[in-house]
Design an enzyme around this catalytic site. Structure first.
Site, mmCIF file in Angstrom:
data_model
loop_
_atom_site.group_PDB
_atom_site.id
_atom_site.type_symbol
_atom_site.label_atom_id
_atom_site.label_comp_id
_atom_site.label_asym_id
_atom_site.label_seq_id
_atom_site.Cartn_x
_atom_site.Cartn_y
_atom_site.Cartn_z
ATOM 1 N N ASP A 1 -26.928 6.732 13.215
ATOM 2 C CA ASP A 1 -28.121 6.245 13.966
ATOM 3 C C ASP A 1 -29.358 7.207 13.610
ATOM 4 O OD1 ASP A 1 -25.966 5.282 16.423
ATOM 5 O OD2 ASP A 1 -26.785 4.210 14.668
ATOM 6 N N HIS B 1 -4.030 -4.704 -0.143
ATOM 7 C CA HIS B 1 -3.501 -5.053 1.227
ATOM 8 C C HIS B 1 -3.538 -6.756 1.215
ATOM 9 C CE1 HIS B 1 -2.593 -1.628 4.018
ATOM 10 N NE2 HIS B 1 -3.628 -1.230 2.990
ATOM 11 N N ASN C 1 -27.037 3.350 9.263
ATOM 12 C CA ASN C 1 -27.997 2.523 9.545
ATOM 13 C C ASN C 1 -29.255 3.194 9.627
ATOM 14 O OD1 ASN C 1 -26.077 0.646 11.072
ATOM 15 N ND2 ASN C 1 -25.230 2.522 12.154
ATOM 16 N N GLY D 1 -17.373 4.149 21.476
ATOM 17 C CA GLY D 1 -16.400 4.904 22.345
ATOM 18 C C GLY D 1 -15.384 5.392 21.857
ATOM 19 N N CYS E 1 0.769 -1.267 0.056
ATOM 20 C CA CYS E 1 -0.103 -0.025 0.148
ATOM 21 C C CYS E 1 0.821 1.151 -0.021
ATOM 22 C CB CYS E 1 -0.982 0.081 1.085
ATOM 23 S SG CYS E 1 -2.229 1.193 0.826
ATOM 24 N N ASP F 1 -23.020 -6.544 16.801
ATOM 25 C CA ASP F 1 -23.140 -5.599 17.830
ATOM 26 C C ASP F 1 -22.472 -6.433 19.269
ATOM 27 O OD1 ASP F 1 -26.126 -4.085 16.695
ATOM 28 O OD2 ASP F 1 -24.142 -4.074 15.964
ATOM 29 N N GLU G 1 -2.405 -8.909 3.346
ATOM 30 C CA GLU G 1 -2.893 -9.234 4.378
ATOM 31 C C GLU G 1 -4.414 -8.999 4.896
ATOM 32 O OE1 GLU G 1 -1.565 -6.675 3.936
ATOM 33 O OE2 GLU G 1 -2.421 -5.156 5.316
HETATM 34 O O1 1PR Z 1 -21.686 6.110 19.497
HETATM 35 O O2 1PR Z 1 -19.424 6.254 18.446
HETATM 36 O O3 1PR Z 1 -19.926 5.062 21.041
HETATM 37 O O4 1PR Z 1 -20.842 4.143 18.844
HETATM 38 C C1 1PR Z 1 -21.674 3.315 19.103
HETATM 39 C C2 1PR Z 1 -21.908 2.253 18.033
HETATM 40 O O5 1PR Z 1 -22.873 1.242 18.441
HETATM 41 C C3 1PR Z 1 -22.662 2.961 16.746
HETATM 42 O O6 1PR Z 1 -22.195 2.631 15.628
HETATM 43 C C4 1PR Z 1 -24.024 2.740 16.783
HETATM 44 O O7 1PR Z 1 -24.783 2.451 15.551
HETATM 45 C C5 1PR Z 1 -24.135 1.246 17.629
HETATM 46 N N1 1PR Z 1 -25.068 0.892 18.409
HETATM 47 C C6 1PR Z 1 -25.195 1.841 19.735
HETATM 48 N N2 1PR Z 1 -26.357 0.932 20.230
HETATM 49 C C7 1PR Z 1 -27.006 -0.197 19.250
HETATM 50 C C8 1PR Z 1 -28.189 -0.668 19.661
HETATM 51 O O8 1PR Z 1 -28.500 -1.358 18.909
HETATM 52 N N3 1PR Z 1 -28.803 -0.602 20.879
HETATM 53 N N4 1PR Z 1 -26.174 -0.710 17.285
HETATM 54 C C9 1PR Z 1 -25.952 0.108 18.416
HETATM 55 C C10 1PR Z 1 -26.850 -0.472 16.051
HETATM 56 C C11 1PR Z 1 -26.723 -0.986 14.019
HETATM 57 C C12 1PR Z 1 -26.143 -1.681 13.002
HETATM 58 C C13 1PR Z 1 -27.188 -3.270 13.195
HETATM 59 C C14 1PR Z 1 -27.226 -3.716 11.710
HETATM 60 C C15 1PR Z 1 -27.594 -4.846 11.498
HETATM 61 N N5 1PR Z 1 -26.493 -1.226 15.136
HETATM 62 O O9 1PR Z 1 -25.072 -2.154 13.236
HETATM 63 O O10 1PR Z 1 -26.575 -4.196 13.874
HETATM 64 O O11 1PR Z 1 -27.892 -2.557 10.893
HETATM 65 O O12 1PR Z 1 -29.088 -5.133 11.948
HETATM 66 P P1 1PR Z 1 -29.957 -6.087 11.213
HETATM 67 O O13 1PR Z 1 -30.137 -7.118 12.191
HETATM 68 O O14 1PR Z 1 -31.271 -5.247 10.834
HETATM 69 O O15 1PR Z 1 -29.371 -6.498 9.970
HETATM 70 P P2 1PR Z 1 -20.269 5.467 19.565
#
Ligand code: 1PR
Length: 585
Positions: free
Chosen positions: A432, A220, A500, A359, A87, A271, A222
């Site tokens: 989100d 890449h 999302n 985070g 790269c 997640d 790897e």
């Molecule tokens: O805010 O920088 O600390 O990041 C937190 C991260 O965690 C963000 O990416 C946020 O989207 C994610 N997050 C926080 N709470 C939730 C929750 O579900 N309670 N997950 C969450 C959100 C979004 C997608 C989802 C896919 C697949 N998940 O990753 O899982 O769309 O879903 P599907 O089953 O419909 O295919 P920060």
């Protein structure tokens, strides 16, 4: 006898994965060379030297000079021993880059080429009123391998690079073949240089170079699955030319390449959070509610162990794996961040790009009480094996402040600092958003979407909607639209959008196509469709959007075992006639 492989480390991104790949290939141990003294110490023992680089060319070349590595590298090459660049390591073999103009960023200059940025106004995209996503992120193929002035027959390979496999690229700049440098390349070919050529849109560029004892890849290896591991193995075993394995040679009739040439990228998303017993588990929300029932007393859904599931999806053909730590461990000392261990373990067995979110922002280490900048948090993740970090809540705060202060850049935000150090391609923005209906566009400052299907009008017949962004996992709603968030983050240096949709999350009803169209039509960086996938057709619906979605992500449908990743790819190939990576069948 364990052989040593030496890797030059100028603190430019994720070397853990390269070390893991080398160890996966054979009985090797990896030693890092960080400055001229290390070189001096090991010099006579070095037989195989790898020169990897991620992100910003200027940062990389500046570090090379600062560590007095230029002279020992040249001396090593003059000794005739083998060197492989990866790269930015390939880019450093050239003379200079538009990414970092200025005389103090000269590369090694083996070829007097100047790296250029891909053109977002690529004619074959513009004729469809589209912009080409830059960085070039994804799996692409090699169109031609030139050995000197002649094309290598397709049944042969150069260090196992061939025109059938797909390779993972993630870069905004390249040695783009154009009228100005064609004569340089023709002269080099006559002198014995070998080139692997790829195309991104209408632009052809050098995907790999080889001259006598050195070899370099823009992609890449790897992170390019088994196809990539074979390339590294060929370098380590000095196998410059070989027959292409019959199992790899596959001509799929009727498949259409995407405009860019990259495959439809399928991402598995996990997640991750701690359950009520404190164990790290993979969970899955239903509109972000991860508990088994609506009651907050009910148990957190536990779908499995993060590394086990991630490895399963890699083996099923996932092009990338994303971990989202949905309960950032606010009280965890930096060094004990639970996701660091998850990434280290995952990177030992997964050789495709890994993204981690949750985070990623400036934080105070509870153990020392010291402020730790986001770029340092990101560096810890990169050193554990991540290739990209995903920023969610902090991006909302940054965008709100960016608009509030008249779009003035401070250079200090997590987006800007991580992008400047590790490259735009290392920064993903996780959005989100939650739908909000509006009777008319006048109701809000945000750009609204006209709802076409009356069945989707709002509860009071509203014919417009916009997507309010949320932070803290959907718990806090902001007066900021998803579009406004994405354009601000792109301007601040983000390289990709993970889009999302709380309304579609966990619904199995398909992606939010209107939201995807609104965002992708207004940014020039890759957009990943996320939330709602329940079957392979949902992926095809997203990729068939005219706006040109770059990747699509699934979670629940994979966790529940309803589909494997390659089921989606085979469906896209046979039913959608789409180009996908099925290399590891
Ligand atoms: O805010 O920088 O600390 O990041 C937190 C991260 O965690 C963000 O990416 C946020 O989207 C994610 N997050 C926080 N709470 C939730 C929750 O579900 N309670 N997950 C969450 C959100 C979004 C997608 C989802 C896919 C697949 N998940 O990753 O899982 O769309 O879903 P599907 O089953 O419909 O295919 P920060």
């Amino acid at each position: 006898m364990v052989k040593s492989v030496y890797v030059i480390d100028v603190e430019s991104g994720n070397l853990q994965s390269l070390a893991n790949a080398i160890k996966r290939i054979g009985e090797y141990d990896v030693k890092f060379i960080r400055n001229a003294d290390d070189f001096e110490q090991y010099d006579n023992d070095i037989e195989k030297l790898i020169f990897p680089g991620v992100g910003n060319y200027g940062h990389f070349v500046r570090e090379m000079h600062a560590r007095n590595l230029i002279k020992p590298i040249n001396k090593y090459i003059d000794s005739g021993r083998s060197l492989m660049g990866i790269c930015v390591g390939l880019q450093a073999f050239f003379d200079s880059s538009e990414e970092s103009p200025g005389v103090d960023f000269r590369g090694l200059g083996f070829l007097k080429l100047r790296l250029a940025k891909f053109n977002i106004h690529d004619p074959i995209f513009e004729e469809k009123k589209l912009k080409k996503s830059v960085p070039h992120i994804g799996w692409n193929s090699i169109t031609d391998i030139k050995i000197g002035c002649n094309s290598l027959e397709r049944s042969k390979s150069l260090y196992h690079i061939n025109t059938f496999n797909k390779y993972y690229f993630v870069h905004s700049y390249a040695a783009i073949i154009n009228d100005e440098n064609k004569h340089i390349l023709e002269k080099a070919s006559k002198e014995g240089w070998n080139f692997a050529i790829a195309r991104y849109g209408s632009e052809k560029f050098l995907a790999a170079i080889n001259y006598k004892n050195f070899f370099a890849t823009q992609f890449h290896p790897e992170k390019s699955g088994l196809a990539g591991l074979r390339v590294i193995k060929s370098f380590l075993e000095s196998i410059q030319f070989a027959d292409v394995d019959k199992s790899i040679i596959q001509e799929v009739v009727g498949v259409e390449q995407s405009l860019g040439g990259t495959t439809r990228r399928i991402i598995a998303c996990l997640d991750v959070r701690s359950n009520d017993e404190g164990d790290l588990v993979v969970t899955k929300g239903d509109q972000y509610n991860v508990r088994e029932t609506a009651s907050s007393e009910s148990k957190v859904r536990n779908l499995g162990k993060p590394v086990e599931l991630a490895t399963r999806y890699y083996n099923q053909g996932a092009d990338e794996v994303t971990f989202l730590n949905i309960t950032s461990f606010r009280n965890s000392p930096l060094k004990d961040l639970p996701m660091l261990q998850v990434l280290s373990k995952a990177a030992e067995t997964i050789f495709v790009p890994l993204t981690v979110g949750g985070g990623i922002k400036d934080m105070t280490d509870p153990e020392t009480g010291k402020l730790v900048p986001a770029v340092k948090v990101a560096d810890l993740y990169f050193r554990s094996g991540a290739d990209k970090v995903s920023i969610g809540s902090d991006a909302v705060t940054i965008a709100e402040e960016y608009y509030a202060n008249g779009k003035q850049k401070t250079g200090k935000t997590s987006i800007e600092s991580i992008s400047a150090t590790f490259g735009a391609q290392a920064v993903v923005i996780s959005v989100d958003p939650k739908r909000k209906y509006a009777a008319s566009p006048m109701e809000t400052k945000m750009q609204t979407i006209k709802i076409v299907d009356p069945a989707k009008f709002g509860p009071n017949g509203e014919q417009y909607c916009y997507y309010q962004v949320t932070s803290q996992g959907g718990r806090k709603v902001h007066e900021l639209g998803a579009l406004e968030l994405c354009t601000a983050c792109e301007e601040l240096g983000a390289g990709e959008i993970l889009l999302n949709s709380i309304d579609h999350d966990g619904s199995n009803k398909g992606y939010n196509l209107e939201l995807l169209t609104q965002i992708k039509s207004n940014v020039s960086i890759p957009v990943i469709a996320s939330s709602g996938a329940g079957n392979p057709q949902h992926f095809q619906d997203a990729f068939e959007l005219e706006c040109g979605i770059d990747a699509a992500l699934g979670a629940g449908m994979f966790h529940r075992g309803e589909y494997e990743v390659n089921d989606v790819k085979k469906y896209l190939q046979t039913n959608g006639k789409m180009d996908v990576r099925l290399d590891e069948e």
